[in-house]
Structures are given as structure tokens and as C-alpha cells.
Write a protein that holds these residues in place. Structure first.
Motif, PDB file in Angstrom:
ATOM      1  N   LEU A  46       0.807   5.566   1.281  1.00 33.54           N
ATOM      2  CA  LEU A  46      -0.014   6.505   1.151  1.00 33.54           C
ATOM      3  C   LEU A  46       0.868   7.845   0.743  1.00 33.54           C
ATOM      4  CD1 LEU A  46      -2.181   7.300   2.796  1.00 33.54           C
ATOM      5  CD2 LEU A  46      -0.461   6.684   5.304  1.00 33.54           C
ATOM      6  N   ASN A  61       0.500  -1.002  -0.439  1.00 38.60           N
ATOM      7  CA  ASN A  61      -0.134  -0.181  -0.533  1.00 38.60           C
ATOM      8  C   ASN A  61       0.875   0.832  -0.412  1.00 38.60           C
ATOM      9  OD1 ASN A  61      -2.621  -1.763  -0.028  1.00 38.60           O
ATOM     10  ND2 ASN A  61      -1.210  -1.763   2.636  1.00 38.60           N
ATOM     11  N   LEU A  96      -4.485   6.987  -1.498  1.00 39.06           N
ATOM     12  CA  LEU A  96      -3.759   5.366  -0.777  1.00 39.06           C
ATOM     13  C   LEU A  96      -4.232   4.377  -1.861  1.00 39.06           C
ATOM     14  CD1 LEU A  96      -3.260   3.211   0.819  1.00 39.06           C
ATOM     15  CD2 LEU A  96      -5.448   3.134   1.679  1.00 39.06           C
TER      16      LEU A  96
END
Length: 215
Positions: free
Chosen positions: A163, A161, A174
């Protein structure tokens, strides 16, 4: 500094327009994705995947998460097919496209391999240097139902992920990618990223690195 050199130096800050999607109205509205860091994705040749896996498999524990720093000697091994030369080539591609600079030098500071088993996460973090990346060497079998969730709701499918900016209205901050063997990502070293835990069997093995760009 002459005008041409100044123009080249400043042009790396100017975004190139990209249409993310359009709605389906009779007169469509276009949504443009123009700002923020760029994440590049490509595919690693199979011989490099095998080369790294063969080198690290006997050195990593088979029951707990671990990391292994790769020696400079190993990274340089293989002549024209070495891991180091391949990485440098991909980073040059990134710099050429993102900063419009095809003369930059690349220095790889460190490469390391990360082995992660079920319920092991890598919290959000950033790296040193200018560029970083991740190469997937093996991936686990994910337990049913995990991929139907998302990172915010507690998905445990082992995704990476990225961010930026936190929760900001009208901004998407995100993005997640499912690990796939031979997928390779390049991104600015300052960009926050992390690997969520997974539920399932097997190991998520990845290669990461730090690199500097020499103008």
C-alpha cells in the motif's frame, strides 16, 4: 564531485518508462506506470527452500502462529549455496536495476521465519533498513470463495498486500500477490505491506529480512 559522478548519483531518481496497458480504441491510448517504489519478484532455488524448512520445522509450534529469528551461523551455512549469499545476490540485482548501481555493498541485518495459521494476519507495517523482502516456504489450502473477493471487501486468502498513498483518485495505490512456494519479493523497507488472514487449512510460512545498502 565531477559531472559524471553527479550524473550517476542523480540518475537513480529518474524513472524508466513502462507501459502498463493500452485501450482498444482505433488510435490507442497508452497508460504508463512510471512513479513510485519498485517491487521485484523472482524464484528461490528448491535446495534453499528445503534447507530453511528442515531447519525450522522442529522449532516452530504446530498449532499457533509464531516467529523464529535465524542465527547468523545458519544464514551463512552451506558455503556458496548459503541463504545469506543468495539473498545478497538478489539484492544486488535489485539495486543494479533500480538505482543503476552495480558497486553497492549489501549487509543483511536480520532474517526470521513467520508461521501463520488460519485467521492470523500481519497488519500493515514497514521495516528498518533500506530493503526488505519475503520468501514463501509453505502455503495453505485456501477455503473456496475467498480468492473471488479482494483485500478491500474482506478477502481471507492470505495474500500479501502493498500500500502506498492511500485512496487517491486516478492513482492505483494497492497491489496484492498470492503466496506461492518459492516466490521471492524484494521491496523498499519503508513500503507499507501486510499479510491478510486466510480461511483454510495448513500453514503460511515465510522468511523475511532487513538489509542495508552501502553506497
Amino acid at each position: 564531485m565531477d559531472d559524471r559522478e553527479k550524473l550517476i548519483r542523480l540518475s537513480k531518481y529518474e524513472a524508466r518508462d513502462a507501459i502498463l496497458f493500452r485501450d482498444d480504441a482505433p488510435v490507442p491510448m497508452e497508460f504508463h506506470s512510471t512513479f513510485g517504489p519498485l517491487i521485484a519478484k523472482t524464484c528461490v532455488p528448491s535446495h534453499l527452500i528445503d534447507h530453511v524448512n528442515d531447519h525450522v520445522s522442529a522449532q516452530l509450534p504446530t498449532d499457533v502462529g509464531s516467529e523464529l529469528l535465524l542465527s547468523e551461523e545458519f544464514c551463512r551455512s552451506g558455503g556458496d549455496d548459503s541463504l545469506q549469499l543468495w539473498l545478497m545476490g538478489q539484492l544486488r540485482r535489485y539495486v543494479k536495476q533500480v538505482e543503476r548501481n552495480d558497486q553497492a555493498g549489501i549487509e543483511i541485518d536480520q532474517c526470521w521465519v513467520v508461521n501463520q495459521y488460519a485467521d492470523t494476519a500481519s497488519p500493515m507495517h514497514f521495516h528498518s533498513g533500506d530493503l526488505s523482502g519475503v520468501m514463501y516456504l509453505t502455503v495453505p489450502e485456501i477455503a473456496p470463495g475467498q480468492e473471488q473477493k479482494n483485500y478491500i471487501s474482506g478477502r481471507k486468502a492470505g495474500y500479501i498486500n502493498f500500500l502506498i498513498g492511500g485512496k487517491q483518485r486516478f492513482s492505483r495505490s494497492l497491489v496484492s500477490f498470492q503466496p506461492v512456494v518459492a516466490d521471492f519479493f524484494v521491496f523498499p523497507a519503508w513500503l507499507l505491506h501486510g499479510a491478510e488472514p486466510f480461511q483454510g487449512t495448513g500453514v503460511r510460512r515465510s522468511l523475511a529480512f532487513n538489509a542495508r545498502v552501502i553506497d
